[in-house]
Design a protein around this motif. Structure first.
Motif, PDB file in Angstrom:
ATOM      1  N   GLU A   1      41.154  40.176  29.529  1.00 57.51           N
ATOM      2  CA  GLU A   1      40.455  40.684  30.707  1.00 57.51           C
ATOM      3  C   GLU A   1      38.964  40.386  30.711  1.00 57.51           C
ATOM      4  O   GLU A   1      38.279  40.698  31.682  1.00 57.51           O
ATOM      5  CB  GLU A   1      40.696  42.184  30.856  1.00 57.51           C
ATOM      6  CG  GLU A   1      42.145  42.516  31.195  1.00 57.51           C
ATOM      7  CD  GLU A   1      42.317  43.960  31.632  1.00 57.51           C
ATOM      8  OE1 GLU A   1      41.339  44.741  31.519  1.00 57.51           O
ATOM      9  OE2 GLU A   1      43.429  44.293  32.099  1.00 57.51           O
TER      10      GLU A   1
ATOM     11  N   SER B   1      41.405  39.451  36.953  1.00 55.08           N
ATOM     12  CA  SER B   1      42.172  39.507  38.191  1.00 55.08           C
ATOM     13  C   SER B   1      43.639  39.190  37.932  1.00 55.08           C
ATOM     14  O   SER B   1      43.980  38.057  37.567  1.00 55.08           O
ATOM     15  CB  SER B   1      41.608  38.518  39.213  1.00 55.08           C
ATOM     16  OG  SER B   1      42.483  38.360  40.308  1.00 55.08           O
ATOM     17  N   ALA B   2      44.505  40.166  38.142  1.00 52.10           N
ATOM     18  CA  ALA B   2      45.938  39.930  37.975  1.00 52.10           C
ATOM     19  C   ALA B   2      46.439  38.916  38.989  1.00 52.10           C
ATOM     20  O   ALA B   2      47.332  38.113  38.699  1.00 52.10           O
ATOM     21  CB  ALA B   2      46.697  41.248  38.132  1.00 52.10           C
ATOM     22  N   GLU B   3      45.857  38.939  40.178  1.00 56.46           N
ATOM     23  CA  GLU B   3      46.264  37.988  41.217  1.00 56.46           C
ATOM     24  C   GLU B   3      45.948  36.558  40.799  1.00 56.46           C
ATOM     25  O   GLU B   3      46.774  35.655  40.950  1.00 56.46           O
ATOM     26  CB  GLU B   3      45.560  38.324  42.524  1.00 56.46           C
ATOM     27  CG  GLU B   3      45.924  37.395  43.671  1.00 56.46           C
ATOM     28  CD  GLU B   3      45.182  37.722  44.949  1.00 56.46           C
ATOM     29  OE1 GLU B   3      45.365  36.992  45.940  1.00 56.46           O
ATOM     30  OE2 GLU B   3      44.410  38.707  44.964  1.00 56.46           O
TER      31      GLU B   3
END
Length: 333
Positions: free
Chosen positions: A57, A39-41
């Motif tokens: 990732e 999750s980049a967030e």
């Protein structure tokens, strides 16, 4: 000076973001080098305080990173054993959140994996690294309260309004005893150096398959203990060791300087009809998460003994197993 231990964090849990990852980043002798999340967030919450952080990732990708020496695992409870074994097999030292397992037998398997790997693996039981607990144990073992008669422990909070919290979900190994009973039970064991002879009482309330209120009593060699742990009560915490000649009381034993100031009180009878004296020691500067990381990193580099072993974690888990067994026995009668 030796190179800092390069740490990776397996998963972007809120607790990791708010506490342990920041502690790794702040600790001397440690380098928070990598995070595993898809999750980049969620990753942004970590790179906000550590812009140079490497993001993998997947968990397996982080474990395959040859630059990472130690891994911190904050995953849901039911995933702890499997990923601890995988990390050891990948050649990483491992610090896994408590409870490190869901049964004492599972910890036997982790001990075997640790011994085969020659690496350091432990449960993230941060309180033993805090100066207030080291002082409490020192006072007890120096005889400051004389013969110990009884221990009382209470740790509670209320998450009833958050049904999706992993602590309220049986499939993720939730429950109040695995989450906070480890502290009241383990602290009693760590200070006294004793294991319970028997669990004499276990009155446990369940909701949706997880324990939400537990009233537990035990008998040790020469003293008794009673603990209350709840996820459905007003937040409160306290530990008290009562002896023939005095009392040791910790007022914020488990969330030091967050719940309240870290204080160790020593109550003593002055004698001659003059009442009691109370000596209070304050530990405002101590951060048990940072201290834990620094101690772990130092043990990795120097080989010095780590103060909370898998065997220590097994002792507390054996108590938890016995508490649940006693509760089942009581409900069946």
């Amino acid at each position: 000076m030796s190179e800092p231990v390069r740490w990776g964090v397996l998963g972007a849990a809120n607790f990791a973001r708010e506490q342990m990852a920041r502690a790794i980043h702040a600790a001397e002798g440690a380098d928070f080098a990598a995070l595993a999340t898809s999750s980049a967030e969620k990753a942004a919450g970590f790179t906000a305080f550590n812009p140079g952080l490497r993001i993998h990732e997947s968990y397996d990708a982080l474990l395959a990173d040859p630059d990472i020496e130690a891994v911190y695992i904050p995953l849901p409870n039911h995933l702890h054993v499997g990923w601890t074994k995988k990390a050891l097999a990948a050649g990483k030292h491992v610090l896994t959140e408590k409870p490190i397992a869901m049964s004492a037998v599972e910890i036997d398997d982790l001990i075997s994996a640790r011994d085969a790997s020659g690496l350091l693996a432990s449960e993230a039981y941060m309180i033993v690294h805090h100066a207030q607990w080291q002082r409490a144990r020192e006072l007890y073992r120096d005889g400051a309260i004389g013969k110990l008669i009884h221990v009382d422990g209470l740790f509670s909070y209320d998450n009833a309004a958050d049904p999706d919290n992993i602590r309220n979900r049986p499939e993720s190994g939730g429950g109040g005893i695995p989450d906070i009973g480890v502290y009241t039970y383990g602290a009693t064991r760590w200070v006294t150096g004793q294991e319970p002879l028997s669990i004499t009482h276990a009155d446990v309330d369940f909701e949706n398959g997880v324990d939400v209120l537990a009233r537990v009593s035990a008998r040790f060699d020469g003293f008794t203990a009673h603990w209350v742990n709840s996820m459905r009560m007003h937040p409160f915490q306290e530990m008290t060791f009562m002896g023939e000649e005095g009392v040791i009381r910790l007022t914020a034993p488990f969330n030091a300087n967050l719940y309240g100031p870290a204080l160790v009180e020593l109550h003593r009878n002055i004698g001659n009809g003059h009442g009691a004296s109370v000596t209070t020691e304050r530990f405002a500067a101590a951060n048990h998460y940072v201290d834990q990381v620094e101690t772990f990193s130092r043990s990795v580099r120097t080989g010095e003994p780590y103060p909370w072993t898998l065997e220590d974690a097994r002792g507390t888990q054996a108590m938890i197993d016995a508490v649940f067994a006693k509760a089942r026995e009581a409900s069946a009668s």
